[in-house]
Design a protein around this motif. Sequence first.
Motif, PDB file in Angstrom:
ATOM      1  N   LEU A  88      -3.356  -0.109   2.114  1.00  0.00           N
ATOM      2  CA  LEU A  88      -3.748   1.190   1.561  1.00  0.00           C
ATOM      3  C   LEU A  88      -2.637   1.753   0.668  1.00  0.00           C
ATOM      4  CD1 LEU A  88      -6.059   3.212   1.640  1.00  0.00           C
ATOM      5  CD2 LEU A  88      -5.017   4.273   3.643  1.00  0.00           C
ATOM      6  N   ASN A  89      -3.005   2.024  -0.586  1.00  0.00           N
ATOM      7  CA  ASN A  89      -2.099   2.613  -1.583  1.00  0.00           C
ATOM      8  C   ASN A  89      -0.880   1.739  -1.903  1.00  0.00           C
ATOM      9  OD1 ASN A  89      -3.673   4.878  -1.978  1.00  0.00           O
ATOM     10  ND2 ASN A  89      -2.702   6.023  -0.332  1.00  0.00           N
ATOM     11  N   GLN A  90      -0.947   0.467  -1.512  1.00  0.00           N
ATOM     12  CA  GLN A  90       0.118  -0.456  -1.946  1.00  0.00           C
ATOM     13  C   GLN A  90      -0.234  -0.978  -3.337  1.00  0.00           C
ATOM     14  OE1 GLN A  90       2.933  -0.873  -0.375  1.00  0.00           O
ATOM     15  NE2 GLN A  90       2.322   0.324   1.420  1.00  0.00           N
ATOM     16  N   ASP A  95      -6.969   1.493  -3.261  1.00  0.00           N
ATOM     17  CA  ASP A  95      -6.665   2.891  -3.585  1.00  0.00           C
ATOM     18  C   ASP A  95      -7.411   3.764  -2.583  1.00  0.00           C
ATOM     19  OD1 ASP A  95      -5.684   5.099  -5.018  1.00  0.00           O
ATOM     20  OD2 ASP A  95      -7.579   5.269  -6.083  1.00  0.00           O
ATOM     21  N   CYS A  96      -6.702   4.685  -1.944  1.00  0.00           N
ATOM     22  CA  CYS A  96      -7.312   5.535  -0.923  1.00  0.00           C
ATOM     23  C   CYS A  96      -8.520   6.271  -1.507  1.00  0.00           C
ATOM     24  CB  CYS A  96      -6.274   6.538  -0.415  1.00  0.00           C
ATOM     25  SG  CYS A  96      -6.969   7.757   0.716  1.00  0.00           S
ATOM     26  N   PRO A  97      -9.651   6.221  -0.801  1.00  0.00           N
ATOM     27  CA  PRO A  97     -10.829   6.925  -1.322  1.00  0.00           C
ATOM     28  C   PRO A  97     -10.769   8.430  -1.077  1.00  0.00           C
ATOM     29  CG  PRO A  97     -11.401   5.768   0.704  1.00  0.00           C
ATOM     30  CD  PRO A  97      -9.948   5.464   0.425  1.00  0.00           C
ATOM     31  N   GLY A  98      -9.652   8.905  -0.487  1.00  0.00           N
ATOM     32  CA  GLY A  98      -9.507  10.339  -0.233  1.00  0.00           C
ATOM     33  C   GLY A  98      -9.146  11.083  -1.506  1.00  0.00           C
ATOM     34  N   CYS A  99      -8.001  11.757  -1.496  1.00  0.00           N
ATOM     35  CA  CYS A  99      -7.681  12.626  -2.626  1.00  0.00           C
ATOM     36  C   CYS A  99      -7.044  11.839  -3.775  1.00  0.00           C
ATOM     37  CB  CYS A  99      -6.762  13.748  -2.169  1.00  0.00           C
ATOM     38  SG  CYS A  99      -5.051  13.249  -1.936  1.00  0.00           S
ATOM     39  N   ALA A 100      -6.653  12.545  -4.820  1.00  0.00           N
ATOM     40  CA  ALA A 100      -6.161  11.878  -6.035  1.00  0.00           C
ATOM     41  C   ALA A 100      -4.649  11.971  -6.162  1.00  0.00           C
ATOM     42  CB  ALA A 100      -6.838  12.505  -7.253  1.00  0.00           C
ATOM     43  N   TRP A 101      -3.949  12.265  -5.057  1.00  0.00           N
ATOM     44  CA  TRP A 101      -2.492  12.347  -5.134  1.00  0.00           C
ATOM     45  C   TRP A 101      -1.927  10.975  -5.486  1.00  0.00           C
ATOM     46  CZ3 TRP A 101       0.456  16.166  -6.109  1.00  0.00           C
ATOM     47  CH2 TRP A 101       1.842  16.034  -5.985  1.00  0.00           C
ATOM     48  N   PRO A 102      -0.934  10.899  -6.373  1.00  0.00           N
ATOM     49  CA  PRO A 102      -0.435   9.598  -6.829  1.00  0.00           C
ATOM     50  C   PRO A 102       0.480   8.901  -5.827  1.00  0.00           C
ATOM     51  CG  PRO A 102       0.758  11.373  -7.893  1.00  0.00           C
ATOM     52  CD  PRO A 102      -0.278  12.031  -7.037  1.00  0.00           C
ATOM     53  N   GLU A 113       1.786   3.656   3.151  1.00  0.00           N
ATOM     54  CA  GLU A 113       1.876   4.662   2.092  1.00  0.00           C
ATOM     55  C   GLU A 113       0.611   5.518   2.142  1.00  0.00           C
ATOM     56  OE1 GLU A 113       3.907   6.651  -0.223  1.00  0.00           O
ATOM     57  OE2 GLU A 113       4.891   4.714   0.048  1.00  0.00           O
ATOM     58  N   TYR A 114       0.430   6.221   3.246  1.00  0.00           N
ATOM     59  CA  TYR A 114      -0.795   6.991   3.406  1.00  0.00           C
ATOM     60  C   TYR A 114      -0.545   8.146   4.356  1.00  0.00           C
ATOM     61  CZ  TYR A 114      -0.814   3.759   7.351  1.00  0.00           C
ATOM     62  OH  TYR A 114      -0.440   3.012   8.439  1.00  0.00           O
ATOM     63  N   CYS A 115      -1.558   8.996   4.489  1.00  0.00           N
ATOM     64  CA  CYS A 115      -1.435  10.146   5.388  1.00  0.00           C
ATOM     65  C   CYS A 115      -2.536  10.076   6.452  1.00  0.00           C
ATOM     66  CB  CYS A 115      -1.569  11.433   4.576  1.00  0.00           C
ATOM     67  SG  CYS A 115      -3.244  11.682   3.983  1.00  0.00           S
ATOM     68  N   GLU A 116      -2.517  11.046   7.327  1.00  0.00           N
ATOM     69  CA  GLU A 116      -3.542  11.131   8.373  1.00  0.00           C
ATOM     70  C   GLU A 116      -4.949  11.122   7.757  1.00  0.00           C
ATOM     71  OE1 GLU A 116      -3.103  14.799  10.481  1.00  0.00           O
ATOM     72  OE2 GLU A 116      -5.096  14.710  11.345  1.00  0.00           O
ATOM     73  N   ASN A 117      -5.109  11.877   6.678  1.00  0.00           N
ATOM     74  CA  ASN A 117      -6.444  11.977   6.087  1.00  0.00           C
ATOM     75  C   ASN A 117      -6.864  10.697   5.388  1.00  0.00           C
ATOM     76  OD1 ASN A 117      -6.523  14.474   7.088  1.00  0.00           O
ATOM     77  ND2 ASN A 117      -6.668  15.551   5.135  1.00  0.00           N
ATOM     78  N   GLY A 118      -5.882   9.960   4.865  1.00  0.00           N
ATOM     79  CA  GLY A 118      -6.196   8.670   4.260  1.00  0.00           C
ATOM     80  C   GLY A 118      -6.788   7.735   5.311  1.00  0.00           C
ATOM     81  N   ILE A 119      -6.195   7.735   6.491  1.00  0.00           N
ATOM     82  CA  ILE A 119      -6.714   6.875   7.567  1.00  0.00           C
ATOM     83  C   ILE A 119      -8.097   7.357   8.013  1.00  0.00           C
ATOM     84  CG2 ILE A 119      -6.335   6.141   9.983  1.00  0.00           C
ATOM     85  CD1 ILE A 119      -4.601   4.742   7.864  1.00  0.00           C
ATOM     86  N   ASN A 271      -5.335  19.079   2.230  1.00  0.00           N
ATOM     87  CA  ASN A 271      -6.132  18.488   1.154  1.00  0.00           C
ATOM     88  C   ASN A 271      -5.429  17.405   0.347  1.00  0.00           C
ATOM     89  OD1 ASN A 271      -8.367  20.125   1.791  1.00  0.00           O
ATOM     90  ND2 ASN A 271      -7.399  21.843   0.758  1.00  0.00           N
ATOM     91  N   HIS A 272      -4.108  17.383   0.363  1.00  0.00           N
ATOM     92  CA  HIS A 272      -3.366  16.334  -0.366  1.00  0.00           C
ATOM     93  C   HIS A 272      -2.082  16.073   0.418  1.00  0.00           C
ATOM     94  CE1 HIS A 272      -5.307  19.264  -3.085  1.00  0.00           C
ATOM     95  NE2 HIS A 272      -5.885  18.196  -3.530  1.00  0.00           N
ATOM     96  N   PRO A 273      -2.210  15.550   1.648  1.00  0.00           N
ATOM     97  CA  PRO A 273      -1.048  15.555   2.545  1.00  0.00           C
ATOM     98  C   PRO A 273       0.203  14.849   2.038  1.00  0.00           C
ATOM     99  CG  PRO A 273      -3.046  15.146   3.775  1.00  0.00           C
ATOM    100  CD  PRO A 273      -3.424  15.095   2.329  1.00  0.00           C
ATOM    101  N   ARG A 274       0.056  13.789   1.242  1.00  0.00           N
ATOM    102  CA  ARG A 274       1.293  13.116   0.825  1.00  0.00           C
ATOM    103  C   ARG A 274       2.059  13.902  -0.233  1.00  0.00           C
ATOM    104  NH1 ARG A 274       1.179   7.661  -1.138  1.00  0.00           N
ATOM    105  NH2 ARG A 274      -0.801   8.376  -1.924  1.00  0.00           N
ATOM    106  N   MET A 275       1.467  14.948  -0.715  1.00  0.00           N
ATOM    107  CA  MET A 275       2.222  15.836  -1.599  1.00  0.00           C
ATOM    108  C   MET A 275       3.409  16.427  -0.835  1.00  0.00           C
ATOM    109  SD  MET A 275       0.798  19.153  -3.646  1.00  0.00           S
ATOM    110  CE  MET A 275       1.921  20.380  -4.289  1.00  0.00           C
TER     111      MET A 275
HETATM  112  S1  SF4 Z   1      -2.552  11.970   0.225  1.00  0.00           S
HETATM  113 FE1  SF4 Z   1      -3.660  11.027   1.935  1.00  0.00          FE
HETATM  114  S2  SF4 Z   1      -5.855  11.379   1.414  1.00  0.00           S
HETATM  115 FE2  SF4 Z   1      -4.648  11.680  -0.466  1.00  0.00          FE
HETATM  116  S3  SF4 Z   1      -4.648   9.666  -1.504  1.00  0.00           S
HETATM  117 FE3  SF4 Z   1      -2.809   9.782  -0.223  1.00  0.00          FE
HETATM  118  S4  SF4 Z   1      -3.387   8.797   1.695  1.00  0.00           S
HETATM  119 FE4  SF4 Z   1      -5.283   9.327   0.642  1.00  0.00          FE
END
Ligand code: SF4
Length: 802
Positions: A88-90, A95-102, A113-119, A271-275
């Motif tokens: 995921l996000n490697q 590409d994570c189907p969640g938010c659009a954070w880079p 390279e992901y967050c709780e919401n990505g999982i 909404n964009h946890p890896r921010m």
């Molecule tokens: S911040 Fe979380 S939800 Fe958004 S793209 Fe990254 S892993 Fe996915």
Amino acid sequence: MEEKTKKSRAKKAKTTIIDTPLAESKGSDIIVVASTEHTGAQPPETLTGIRKRRPQTKAGGLPAIGSALKHARKYMRIADARKTMFRLNQKGGIDCPGCAWPDPDDDRSRLGEYCENGIKAIAEEAQRQSIGADFFAQHPISELQQLSDFELGKKGRIAEPMILRTGSDRYSPIPWNEAFQLIGRELNALQSPDEAVFYTSGRTSNEAAFLYQLFVREFGTNNLPDCSNMCHESSGKALSSTLGIGKGSVTLDDFDHADLVIILGQNPGTNHPRMLTALERCKEKGGKILAINPLKEAGLTNFVNPQRPLKILRGGTKLADLYLQVKINGDVALLKAIMSMLLFQEKQELGDIFDMEFITTRTKGYEDFAKHLQQFDFRDLEEACGIPRGQIRKAARMIKKSKRIIACWAMGLTQHENGVDNIREVVNLLLLKGSIGIQGGGTCPVRGHSNVQGDRTMGIWEAPEKEFLDKLEAVFGFKAPRKHGFSTVDAIQAMYRKQAKVFFGLGGNFISATPDTEITAHALRNCNLTVHVSTKLNRSHLVHGKQALILPCLGRTDLDEQESGEQFVTTENSMGVVQMSKGILEPCSEALFSEPAIVAGLAKATLGSRTKVDWTQLISNYDDIRALIEKVIPGFENYNERVREPGGFYLPNPNRKQEFSTADGKAHFSLNKLPKIRLASDQYLMMTIRTHDQFNTTIYGLDDRYRGIYHERRVILMNPEDLEAAQLKSGDQLDLISEYDGQKRVAHKFIAVAYDIPRQCVATYFPEANVLIPVNYFARESKTPISKSVVIKVKKVEELRS
Ligand code: SF4
């Protein structure tokens, strides 16, 4: 239902209950009620019952790890979870189907390279259960309508195409070819291509989106509304008119160099946890954070990075250095107040505060803007934003000391009648400081869905530019339609008025994502055919046209094999990076089609010999689609080659070089009015928000951990003093009533929760409160629904019913 619409305003207001209020009701006193079929807008017989804890003041940490693992374990096969998590996000991964954070340009964490919401997003998409003919034979629509959105999503992946035939209460299987032929027949039977609506959700890949808009324009319409119409359309309009490009200018690396990050109307923790990782790095390098938001969100106060064990032990990183709990829609007033203070000091200190060289050489309109700022009485600004002078002074001081400033925002700014003005006011501030196009400074509209920005780049837009259509015509040799099409709110109104008769949704959950749920339901039911390309069951499959189709597609995690072998797709993140995404899991059924293949099937069945495109060839190898994208859309030169580079490539963005593609090549100051918000003592300004257990319309669970609200979604967060003034208390069940243009809309049974929110401001969850948002009330210029500033009243349930 009885319908009376032309009541004289002079007579005593009378409540009339109707189910078709949109066109006819102007000026009458009407309550819109739920129709007999369940749309998801109204409550079940009994609420699930709320459990309340203290709101959290820290985001991330062990609870985030625990929650992610719980979801993966509960819904996925363990082997699938293991495989996907480390891809995921490697670079070159999924590409994570969640938010659009880079994702970082350089090294990415090996731990993940992901967050709780990505999982949670992956666990939802790659769930082990699937449903097909047997499931739908056993469960009629009337029964499925009683399930909550959470329960619907957990039924499993849809394994084969399904049809709901006219008059039937059950979906039944249909072969792909028959489904395509049926859609083609319905589309070709329309009197005009403009009677069809082709919606897109932000998960759709670049390849699918490009083919989709190509088909739709070859068919003959620009009716391409998308979810962007409902979120960052205001940002696009404001940035294009002031800076010449509708996208943000910063890169992830800029957060490492910023003196100050201002976060307005955004809740990154949910909404964009890896921010939060970017903010943590900014703080560690000496940057400051100014948070401006009506609710005090855990994700803006403190972050415990789950990937750093020492941080977990030591309690994380303090984020916001100053937190201003502005009134809902008080941002323009606050920004004007801050800029007035700065202007006053600038005049005294002669050029030490503003970047006068930048202003003189790169911008237009400074003198007028400075005059405009001085027209406002500071007390009015203070009153309108709800922030005391001392706090405003602190914010002004932080900005005064900073040169490299990033401004981030989301829907807290865009979804107001003055949404476009809000963003323009943010731009004014950055222009004063010369903070655009420098390392560590610039605009950062944070996009919600993983490819919402890319879909627009690919031409999913109801108002395409002439140059884009000219290019399509030159490359494909057909006459592209020039008349602008329906935005999302236009599309709802057109279907409601029976001017549009076929609805096709490429992804998404239209009924739940859109405002005015009952009106939208009515609009969809008016259609001859509704079609949804989906991975899982959702509310939009149950609120349908006379006939309905569900076309099941591959998800991001699924392996996509076509004639030439395994394929990958590409997406564009919030910062304009185009990258590849390649699924790895065996699809749950052999009957699933990829989104590009579905679009190709649809195009062939509808256009027949009229088409100028070799759809079969394009699907056999997605490189061929990318080769065509390269011919039409600037910035995609050597697309196939560059996207295979680890991490992909950046699209051009003139703002990064302090270049502005406006008519005169300058960045423009703008003069924005203060929004007029007048509330009677029994009125409140409502904003809809998301829980920590949801992503847009996808409900992962029933808890909102950071806000301490568990097990119930029908809640209204209210200031304790407002509750007391209205003789209410936490736990009371309330009906919520919005009134616009003589119409009332009611959302029944919400539990009052005393919460730290400014006076006369309230918050409810999306989509439960969407029923209160009038479809014909939207942001000027952008038509973004006003989901963050709905005037409502509340009534105790017994009171209203008596
Ligand atoms: S911040 Fe979380 S939800 Fe958004 S793209 Fe990254 S892993 Fe996915």
